[in-house]
Enzyme design. Structure first.
Site, PDB file in Angstrom:
ATOM      1  N   LYS A 123       0.854  -1.185   0.264  1.00  0.00           N
ATOM      2  CA  LYS A 123       0.194   0.201  -0.342  1.00  0.00           C
ATOM      3  C   LYS A 123       1.125   1.481  -0.070  1.00  0.00           C
ATOM      4  O   LYS A 123       0.446   1.936  -0.605  1.00  0.00           O
ATOM      5  CB  LYS A 123      -0.742  -0.182   1.639  1.00  0.00           C
ATOM      6  CG  LYS A 123      -2.198  -1.490   1.341  1.00  0.00           C
ATOM      7  CD  LYS A 123      -2.434  -1.357   2.073  1.00  0.00           C
ATOM      8  CE  LYS A 123      -4.069  -2.582   2.705  1.00  0.00           C
ATOM      9  NZ  LYS A 123      -4.374  -2.850   3.948  1.00  0.00           N
ATOM     10  N   GLN A 164      -4.346  -0.736   9.558  1.00  0.00           N
ATOM     11  CA  GLN A 164      -4.685  -2.806   9.364  1.00  0.00           C
ATOM     12  C   GLN A 164      -4.886  -4.207   9.918  1.00  0.00           C
ATOM     13  O   GLN A 164      -4.347  -4.292  11.759  1.00  0.00           O
ATOM     14  CB  GLN A 164      -2.502  -2.947   8.804  1.00  0.00           C
ATOM     15  CG  GLN A 164      -2.528  -4.372   7.954  1.00  0.00           C
ATOM     16  CD  GLN A 164      -3.325  -4.319   6.654  1.00  0.00           C
ATOM     17  OE1 GLN A 164      -3.152  -3.916   5.852  1.00  0.00           O
ATOM     18  NE2 GLN A 164      -3.441  -5.860   6.245  1.00  0.00           N
ATOM     19  N   ASP A 169     -10.603   3.004   4.629  1.00  0.00           N
ATOM     20  CA  ASP A 169     -11.013   1.464   4.939  1.00  0.00           C
ATOM     21  C   ASP A 169     -12.487   1.370   4.841  1.00  0.00           C
ATOM     22  O   ASP A 169     -12.452   0.319   4.239  1.00  0.00           O
ATOM     23  CB  ASP A 169     -10.673   1.007   5.353  1.00  0.00           C
ATOM     24  CG  ASP A 169     -10.182  -0.897   5.325  1.00  0.00           C
ATOM     25  OD1 ASP A 169     -10.003  -0.586   3.507  1.00  0.00           O
ATOM     26  OD2 ASP A 169      -9.494  -0.742   6.089  1.00  0.00           O
TER      27      ASP A 169
END
Length: 287
Positions: free
Chosen positions: A50, A94, A117
């Protein structure tokens, strides 16, 4: 006849090129902060992918590392600092987090306007209401792949295997928003193979290698395989396998994603798109 292979790298590059064009018109480079707790090797690989993409595009990417034994309070304090920073437009925590940390509480702490996200309850609720929202990156990438084959999903029967907050539930909501008829299945669903055989669009996101066999698939269906499972190979090594028995499915489906090189690249591209979207929205509010 074999299915069209939906190469995630090819479709992701189209999206990345569009993002790059928009970034050239931005007064400043958007900032993305990825928070990583612990030392899970797979998580470190995902995070580096990412950040590399962010840097390639000219975004300001940074990784905030915390040790595996970091307390929940320490993580929440870090998120609070990132929420307050004007140079951070997007925050991604994450997953998975260590077992002693409440993931839902952590997701709730992220500023919804920086939640790239799409996991904050406010963004999830907006999605289910059909409103504009930051959408979870993996299902958003799946939808892009589906629409590359079938732009109009009105009336299509879509079956989603899996009901997680990260993929299954937002995937169903996105398909409903596109006017598809959606059946959501999960581990306790009875007669799942028969349900899948009715699907014009089949999305599997459970992480069970080889679950979906060729005879589960309706001829010419679009099959999106989100699953990634490491399995041992005869030589003692490991290979990544999807939920779908690819060699069987490719002979039946109309289009299918491989594993790897399918959904994964689209997830990262959609994260970049969400970061750009968050930066533009924040800039508009400030002016």
């Amino acid at each position: 006849m074999t299915a069209i292979i939906l190469d995630g790298h090819v479709h992701a590059q189209i999206l990345i090129d569009n993002i790059a064009d928009e970034l050239d018109r931005m007064p400043r480079a958007p900032g993305l902060a990825v928070v990583l707790v612990g030392d899970d090797p797979a998580s470190h690989i995902y995070v580096q992918s990412k950040i590399r993409m962010a840097e390639r595009l000219g975004l300001r990417g940074e990784v905030e590392l915390l040790p595996h034994d970091a307390g929940e309070g320490e993580l929440l304090a870090l998120i609070e600092r990132l929420n307050a920073r004007d140079d951070v437009d997007g925050i991604l925590v994450q997953l998975p987090l260590p077992a002693h940390i409440d993931a839902l509480r952590v997701m709730a702490a992220v500023d919804p306007s920086k939640d790239v996200d799409g996991l904050h309850a406010l963004n999830a609720g907006r999605l289910f209401h059909g409103d504009d929202a930051l959408v979870s990156c993996t299902p958003l990438g799946c939808l892009r792949l589906i629409k590359s084959i079938r732009p109009d999903l009105t009336g299509a029967h879509a079956v989603v295997i899996g009901s997680s907050n990260i993929v299954g539930k937002p995937m169903a909501a996105l398909l409903l928003k596109e006017q598809a008829t959606v059946t959501q299945t999960h581990i306790h669903t009875r007669g799942i193979s028969g349900i899948c055989r009715q699907a014009d669009i089949l999305v599997s996101a459970v992480g069970k290698a080889g679950l979906v066999r060729g005879d589960w698939i309706k001829p010419q269906a679009i099959v999106i395989d989100v699953g990634t499972t490491r399995v041992k190979t005869p030589d003692g090594g490991y290979a990544v396998r999807g939920d779908v028995s690819f060699d069987e499915a490719v002979l039946v489906a109309g289009a299918i994603t491989p594993v790897p090189r399918g959904v994964g690249p689209m997830t990262i591209a959609c994260l970049m798109e969400n970061t750009l979207k968050a930066a533009k929205a924040r800039a508009a509010r400030l002016h």
